[in-house]
Design a protein around this motif. Structure first.
Motif, PDB file in Angstrom:
ATOM      1  N   GLY A   1      47.574  24.990  18.120  1.00 37.06           N
ATOM      2  CA  GLY A   1      48.107  26.196  18.740  1.00 37.06           C
ATOM      3  C   GLY A   1      48.946  26.982  17.747  1.00 37.06           C
ATOM      4  O   GLY A   1      48.602  27.082  16.565  1.00 37.06           O
ATOM      5  N   ASP A   2      50.094  27.533  18.225  1.00 35.73           N
ATOM      6  CA  ASP A   2      50.919  28.329  17.315  1.00 35.73           C
ATOM      7  C   ASP A   2      51.647  27.468  16.282  1.00 35.73           C
ATOM      8  O   ASP A   2      52.259  27.991  15.349  1.00 35.73           O
ATOM      9  CB  ASP A   2      51.928  29.186  18.094  1.00 35.73           C
ATOM     10  CG  ASP A   2      52.856  28.359  18.973  1.00 35.73           C
ATOM     11  OD1 ASP A   2      52.728  27.131  18.969  1.00 35.73           O
ATOM     12  OD2 ASP A   2      53.697  28.966  19.658  1.00 35.73           O
ATOM     13  N   ALA A   3      51.579  26.145  16.414  1.00 33.92           N
ATOM     14  CA  ALA A   3      52.181  25.250  15.412  1.00 33.92           C
ATOM     15  C   ALA A   3      51.299  25.116  14.173  1.00 33.92           C
ATOM     16  O   ALA A   3      51.669  24.415  13.225  1.00 33.92           O
ATOM     17  CB  ALA A   3      52.430  23.872  16.024  1.00 33.92           C
ATOM     18  N   ALA A   4      50.142  25.785  14.170  1.00 46.96           N
ATOM     19  CA  ALA A   4      49.246  25.723  13.003  1.00 46.96           C
ATOM     20  C   ALA A   4      49.928  26.254  11.747  1.00 46.96           C
ATOM     21  O   ALA A   4      49.596  25.850  10.632  1.00 46.96           O
ATOM     22  CB  ALA A   4      47.971  26.523  13.286  1.00 46.96           C
ATOM     23  N   LEU A   5      50.920  27.151  11.924  1.00 47.33           N
ATOM     24  CA  LEU A   5      51.623  27.721  10.777  1.00 47.33           C
ATOM     25  C   LEU A   5      52.623  26.744  10.165  1.00 47.33           C
ATOM     26  O   LEU A   5      53.186  27.012   9.113  1.00 47.33           O
ATOM     27  CB  LEU A   5      52.347  29.005  11.197  1.00 47.33           C
ATOM     28  CG  LEU A   5      51.452  30.194  11.540  1.00 47.33           C
ATOM     29  CD1 LEU A   5      52.295  31.340  12.071  1.00 47.33           C
ATOM     30  CD2 LEU A   5      50.671  30.639  10.316  1.00 47.33           C
ATOM     31  N   ASP A   6      52.858  25.634  10.836  1.00 51.52           N
ATOM     32  CA  ASP A   6      53.832  24.666  10.332  1.00 51.52           C
ATOM     33  C   ASP A   6      53.315  23.878   9.131  1.00 51.52           C
ATOM     34  O   ASP A   6      54.062  23.092   8.537  1.00 51.52           O
ATOM     35  CB  ASP A   6      54.231  23.686  11.442  1.00 51.52           C
ATOM     36  CG  ASP A   6      55.013  24.367  12.558  1.00 51.52           C
ATOM     37  OD1 ASP A   6      55.488  25.485  12.334  1.00 51.52           O
ATOM     38  OD2 ASP A   6      55.133  23.771  13.645  1.00 51.52           O
ATOM     39  N   GLY A   7      52.045  24.050   8.811  1.00 51.12           N
ATOM     40  CA  GLY A   7      51.517  23.354   7.634  1.00 51.12           C
ATOM     41  C   GLY A   7      50.026  23.139   7.637  1.00 51.12           C
ATOM     42  O   GLY A   7      49.397  23.096   6.569  1.00 51.12           O
ATOM     43  N   SER A   8      49.410  23.029   8.816  1.00 50.27           N
ATOM     44  CA  SER A   8      47.977  22.734   8.843  1.00 50.27           C
ATOM     45  C   SER A   8      47.145  23.882   8.272  1.00 50.27           C
ATOM     46  O   SER A   8      46.145  23.644   7.584  1.00 50.27           O
ATOM     47  CB  SER A   8      47.522  22.407  10.274  1.00 50.27           C
ATOM     48  OG  SER A   8      47.770  23.481  11.149  1.00 50.27           O
ATOM     49  N   ASN A   9      47.549  25.129   8.531  1.00 52.07           N
ATOM     50  CA  ASN A   9      46.813  26.266   7.947  1.00 52.07           C
ATOM     51  C   ASN A   9      46.929  26.280   6.428  1.00 52.07           C
ATOM     52  O   ASN A   9      45.981  26.634   5.714  1.00 52.07           O
ATOM     53  CB  ASN A   9      47.338  27.590   8.517  1.00 52.07           C
ATOM     54  CG  ASN A   9      46.753  27.913   9.880  1.00 52.07           C
ATOM     55  OD1 ASN A   9      45.900  27.184  10.381  1.00 52.07           O
ATOM     56  ND2 ASN A   9      47.205  28.988  10.480  1.00 52.07           N
ATOM     57  N   GLN A  10      48.111  25.897   5.936  1.00 50.73           N
ATOM     58  CA  GLN A  10      48.296  25.843   4.481  1.00 50.73           C
ATOM     59  C   GLN A  10      47.382  24.784   3.859  1.00 50.73           C
ATOM     60  O   GLN A  10      46.780  25.019   2.793  1.00 50.73           O
ATOM     61  CB  GLN A  10      49.772  25.530   4.161  1.00 50.73           C
ATOM     62  CG  GLN A  10      50.730  26.693   4.415  1.00 50.73           C
ATOM     63  CD  GLN A  10      51.275  26.730   5.823  1.00 50.73           C
ATOM     64  OE1 GLN A  10      50.600  26.348   6.778  1.00 50.73           O
ATOM     65  NE2 GLN A  10      52.505  27.208   5.984  1.00 50.73           N
ATOM     66  N   ILE A  11      47.268  23.634   4.526  1.00 50.64           N
ATOM     67  CA  ILE A  11      46.395  22.577   4.027  1.00 50.64           C
ATOM     68  C   ILE A  11      44.940  23.043   4.034  1.00 50.64           C
ATOM     69  O   ILE A  11      44.173  22.774   3.090  1.00 50.64           O
ATOM     70  CB  ILE A  11      46.545  21.299   4.883  1.00 50.64           C
ATOM     71  CG1 ILE A  11      47.980  20.756   4.796  1.00 50.64           C
ATOM     72  CG2 ILE A  11      45.535  20.238   4.446  1.00 50.64           C
ATOM     73  CD1 ILE A  11      48.427  20.382   3.405  1.00 50.64           C
ATOM     74  N   VAL A  12      44.558  23.768   5.076  1.00 53.07           N
ATOM     75  CA  VAL A  12      43.192  24.282   5.167  1.00 53.07           C
ATOM     76  C   VAL A  12      42.902  25.238   4.015  1.00 53.07           C
ATOM     77  O   VAL A  12      41.802  25.231   3.442  1.00 53.07           O
ATOM     78  CB  VAL A  12      42.954  24.964   6.529  1.00 53.07           C
ATOM     79  CG1 VAL A  12      41.673  25.791   6.513  1.00 53.07           C
ATOM     80  CG2 VAL A  12      42.888  23.923   7.637  1.00 53.07           C
TER      81      VAL A  12
END
Length: 484
Positions: free
Chosen positions: A31-42
């Motif tokens: 959800g909106d927690a994707a910006l906490d690090g998972s998007n960066q890893i992607v």
């Protein structure tokens, strides 16, 4: 010397397709927690996929690393500015500047022009805080309740709140997207904001005229007394006065005088600290929360405002949400995102993948109008497919930067288009992190409020219309010079 091959269009799109698929998965899972690090890893993983494609094309690892270093170097100025923005937000909260903006902004509310006022107040608060999300989650929720009490459609009220909040988010130097767009395009923050005025102010003007028109043909018997507790909480906690506006006026003056962003922001940050010492000594001591001599407590309070999370607590829970900031450390997630995006973009560029995509676009782009239209469409496409406003700025920004330079267009044209199309349309997509969050916070379906988010709808159209207008003006001048 290793021989390199030119990538096919399919090869160029492999990392981008990989990126979109994993980002979509992130939205579903985090959800909106994707910006906490998972998007960066992607983004890093997508960079790895781009590196595999580049390796098959004969690009050496050293060339890829050089591309990454060059890409990150181009964003270093923006990263420094982001850190200063975090510090400035801290001292402006500590000094009462942000609370004063909210205090006076709320007093614009008038039941006879509620939609207009709700949009303006949301814009002022978002401009002061640099966050559309916190504005909507706090003040927006209160305004929605007031609007419903006045008998106004919840979709209309939510649309007015979101329109104002996203205007402020776009134009505030405290906003992460306002810093991200020029970083991707290769321009500076204040030049980017000046260029946005040409499209953003007309978009907001049309939006406000629409809300006034709606207000003229509707009536209500309610009141807006609900804001009284908010005003009381702010005035009880802070010394609210007009002198506080000297600091933002000074920063605006420096911007007009074209003082570089970094010294202007540093000056604004230090002035905020001085004004905190003058007008809000009690707040400094509360934030410091240490024992010892007065000079030590003052030093600790100001330093905390500069580098870490601070919260000013009042007797109003909603006001408490507005009176918090993360200092320099609060910007680290955005900086993390920029660095990962630069890694992805650097490898894409080193492998010639972005160049291939750009070349295919150029074949179909015959004018400035079509280039800007293509950029706007790409931003909307990524908002729908990648489900994240940051990626709707980052990926098109990296894709189009070279094309704009080759066409002789200033990078500010790209950064403005990225914001006009990427930032504002994210909230109109139900499965985008922004759309999902605002719908949940306000308790209003995205499909219900989206038709009334006039600013968000008008902005991408305005950036295209402005391009057409500029072309016509240029042609008129050329024809006039030819006749002369």
């Amino acid at each position: 010397m290793q021989k390199t091959k030119e990538p096919t269009l399919w090869q160029a799109f492999i990392p981008i397709i990989f990126l979109i698929v994993l980002l979509s998965l992130n939205v579903v899972i985090f959800g909106d927690a994707a910006l906490d690090g998972s998007n960066q890893i992607v983004l890093i993983l997508a960079g790895a996929v781009a590196a595999l494609v580049a390796t098959r094309l004969g690009i050496s690892w050293d060339d890829m690393i050089d591309g990454v270093v060059k890409s990150i170097s181009s964003a270093m100025s923006s990263i420094l500015i982001l850190l200063l923005i975090g510090a400035l937000a801290g001292t402006w909260l500590l000094s009462g500047i942000v609370p004063a903006m909210i205090y006076y902004g709320l007093q614009i509310l008038n039941p006879t022009i509620f939609l207009f006022a709700a949009c303006v107040v949301s814009a002022i608060v978002s401009l002061a805080t640099g966050s559309s999300w916190s504005t909507i989650a706090t003040l927006g929720v209160a305004l929605l309740g007031i609007g419903q009490a006045l008998g106004i459609s919840e979709g209309l009220v939510a649309g007015a709140i979101i329109s104002g909040a996203y205007f402020g988010d776009k134009m505030s130097p405290l906003s992460d997207t306002t810093n991200l767009a020029p970083a991707m395009a290769g321009t500076d923050l204040f030049t980017h904001i000046r260029y946005m005025v040409y499209t953003t102010v007309p978009s907001l003007t049309l939006t406000l005229l629409i809300y006034i028109g709606i207000g003229v043909f509707s009536s209500s018997d309610g009141t807006v007394n609900d804001i009284a507790p908010i005003l009381a909480s702010l005035s009880d906690k802070f010394d609210i006065n007009g002198w506080l506006f000297i600091v933002p006026v000074a920063v605006i003056f420096m911007i007009i005088r074209k003082v570089p962003a970094i010294p202007a922001l540093l000056a604004g940050t230090l002035l905020g600290a001085v004004f905190a010492f003058i007008f809000q000594p009690n707040i400094i001591l509360e934030v410091a929360a240490v024992e010892g001599p007065l000079w030590k407590q003052t030093y600790v309070g100001v330093m905390k405002a500069l580098y870490t999370d601070i919260n000013v607590v009042t007797d109003n829970a909603m006001v408490n949400e507005l009176l918090s900031t993360g200092g320099m450390s609060g910007m680290l997630n955005t900086i993390w995102l920029i660095l990962c995006a630069m890694v992805f973009g650097g490898i894409m560029e080193a492998g010639g993948l972005l160049k291939k995509i750009a070349a295919e676009i150029i074949k179909r782009v015959n004018s400035t109008w079509s280039l800007i239209t293509s950029t706007a469409a790409t931003c909307v496409f990524f908002n729908i497919t990648a489900s994240d406003q940051y990626l709707a700025i980052v990926v098109p920004g990296r894709m189009y930067a070279d094309i704009y330079r080759e066409r002789g267009l200033m990078p500010e044209n790209l950064s403005r288009t990225l914001e006009d199309s990427g930032t504002v349309t994210s909230v109109l997509v139900p499965w985008n992190t922004c759309g999902a969050t605002q719908s949940s916070v306000l308790g209003v379906s995205t499909f219900v409020y989206a038709p009334y988010c006039f600013f968000n709808i008008i902005s991408p159209l305005m950036t295209i219309a402005f391009a057409v207008f500029n072309i016509k003006i240029r042609r008129y001048k050329e024809q006039k010079e030819a006749v002369a």
